[in-house]
Design a protein around this motif. Structure first.
Motif, PDB file in Angstrom:
ATOM      1  N   LEU A  20      -2.776   1.043 -28.694  1.00 36.93           N
ATOM      2  CA  LEU A  20      -2.221  -0.137 -28.049  1.00 36.93           C
ATOM      3  C   LEU A  20      -0.937  -0.917 -27.498  1.00 36.93           C
ATOM      4  N   SER A  21      -0.147  -0.198 -28.883  1.00 35.96           N
ATOM      5  CA  SER A  21       1.699  -0.628 -28.766  1.00 35.96           C
ATOM      6  C   SER A  21       2.927  -0.381 -28.037  1.00 35.96           C
ATOM      7  N   LEU A  22       2.710   0.796 -27.650  1.00 34.16           N
ATOM      8  CA  LEU A  22       3.907   1.425 -27.313  1.00 34.16           C
ATOM      9  C   LEU A  22       3.322   0.653 -25.514  1.00 34.16           C
ATOM     10  N   PRO A  23       2.521   0.850 -24.935  1.00 34.51           N
ATOM     11  CA  PRO A  23       2.059   0.437 -22.950  1.00 34.51           C
ATOM     12  C   PRO A  23       2.670  -1.241 -23.721  1.00 34.51           C
ATOM     13  N   MET A  24       1.969  -1.788 -24.427  1.00 34.32           N
ATOM     14  CA  MET A  24       1.574  -3.167 -24.474  1.00 34.32           C
ATOM     15  C   MET A  24       3.257  -3.361 -24.428  1.00 34.32           C
ATOM     16  N   ALA A  25       3.945  -2.931 -25.499  1.00 38.58           N
ATOM     17  CA  ALA A  25       5.169  -3.513 -25.698  1.00 38.58           C
ATOM     18  C   ALA A  25       5.968  -3.333 -24.564  1.00 38.58           C
TER      19      ALA A  25
END
Length: 307
Positions: free
Chosen positions: A201-206
């Motif tokens: 979830l981390s990089l795209p959402m960031a």
């Protein structure tokens, strides 16, 4: 061309976040809780999992770390020297200018570029360096903002600010990952797979959140100092690091993740810190937005230099 194919999708997602907010596709109220989710859970999960699964002895290089921290200090003192000759009505602008030149967006952009450009190995190296870099740049940010603050309660609040730095989720997850890696502590399979799902979830959402935070209506009033901040952050800082790496004979596979961190644009947390420690929030917002967009070009430059 390969570098363009790597960098362009990253900034397309950032622009998608900007359009999503501008067009009301995603409610404004969504981004604050989403940011907390990414900052406190998803980003720490990917950092901890990446570092804990790697061999710390093979991935960590002390000389590369020293050169990286030295480049940050060099730009910090250069920017501080520049503003010491400037007379402005609001002192807060001076501290915020120095902060925006030396405080990079590692967790949201630096790590994303490291992963998509260099793969899992690059992410591991960048994550290890990021923990140390974050400690230094947060300490420098607190110091310079308090130095130029005119409020007594801000100048005397150093301890609380330092505690916030130590409790930064990225720093904590980085140090925890290094401890697990160094001791060889096994991670239960169920926990590892849970971290893997959360890390996804981390990089795209960031990147979407970064895009949603961009603001350009304040740029024209501060165009010269904003461009000065961008030059020092996106060109001068990685240039200091690059020269140091070459002089030290550091292998490109070792220094490129650190160079990506040095070339990261101004961190969005600069706005929050400017608000908390009596800085110039309008300048911070303008510098963050311009630095973020220009970093698409500067990243292609530095990745090409490092190939």
């Amino acid at each position: 061309m390969e570098i363009l194919y790597t960098i362009a999708p990253i900034f397309i997602i950032i622009l998608l976040g900007w359009f999503a907010k501008r067009w009301g596709f995603i409610p404004v109220e969504f981004f604050a809780p989403a940011n907390r989710l990414v900052f406190y859970l998803a980003i720490p999960a990917i950092i901890f999992r990446s570092i804990s699964r790697a061999s710390l002895r093979q991935e960590f290089d002390l000389m590369t770390l020293f050169i990286t921290l030295g480049a940050i200090l060099a730009v910090f003192f250069l920017a501080w020297g520049i503003v010491s000759f400037i007379r402005v009505k609001h002192q807060a602008l001076l501290g915020t200018f120095v902060q925006t030149t030396s405080h990079g967006n590692l967790g949201y952009i630096g790590l994303a570029v490291s992963f998509y450009a260099l793969g899992e190995d690059g992410l591991v190296k960048a994550s290890i360096f990021a923990g140390f870099v974050m400690i230094l740049q947060n300490i420098l940010a607190v110091f310079i903002l308090q130095f130029y603050s005119t409020r007594p309660n801000v100048k005397g609040n150093t301890l609380m600010m330092m505690l916030k730095i130590i409790g930064n989720p990225v720093i904590v997850s980085s140090m925890a990952g290094m401890l697990v890696s160094a001791t060889g502590t096994p991670i239960p399979r169920i926990l590892d797979q849970s971290l893997q799902i959360l890390a996804g979830l981390s990089l795209p959402m960031a990147l979407l959140i970064i895009g949603a935070s961009l603001s350009f209506h304040l740029v024209t009033e501060r165009i010269l100092p904003v461009l000065g901040s961008a030059f020092l952050k996106l060109i001068a800082m990685p240039a200091f690091g690059y020269v140091g790496f070459i002089m030290a004979g550091t292998p490109v596979t070792q220094y490129l993740p650190a160079l990506i961190l040095l070339a990261s644009p101004t961190a969005t947390i600069c706005y929050v810190m400017a608000k908390e420690i009596d800085g110039d929030i309008d300048f911070a917002a303008a510098a963050i937005s311009v630095n973020t967009l220009l970093s698409a070009l500067s990243y292609m430059l530095w990745l090409n230099m490092g190939r």
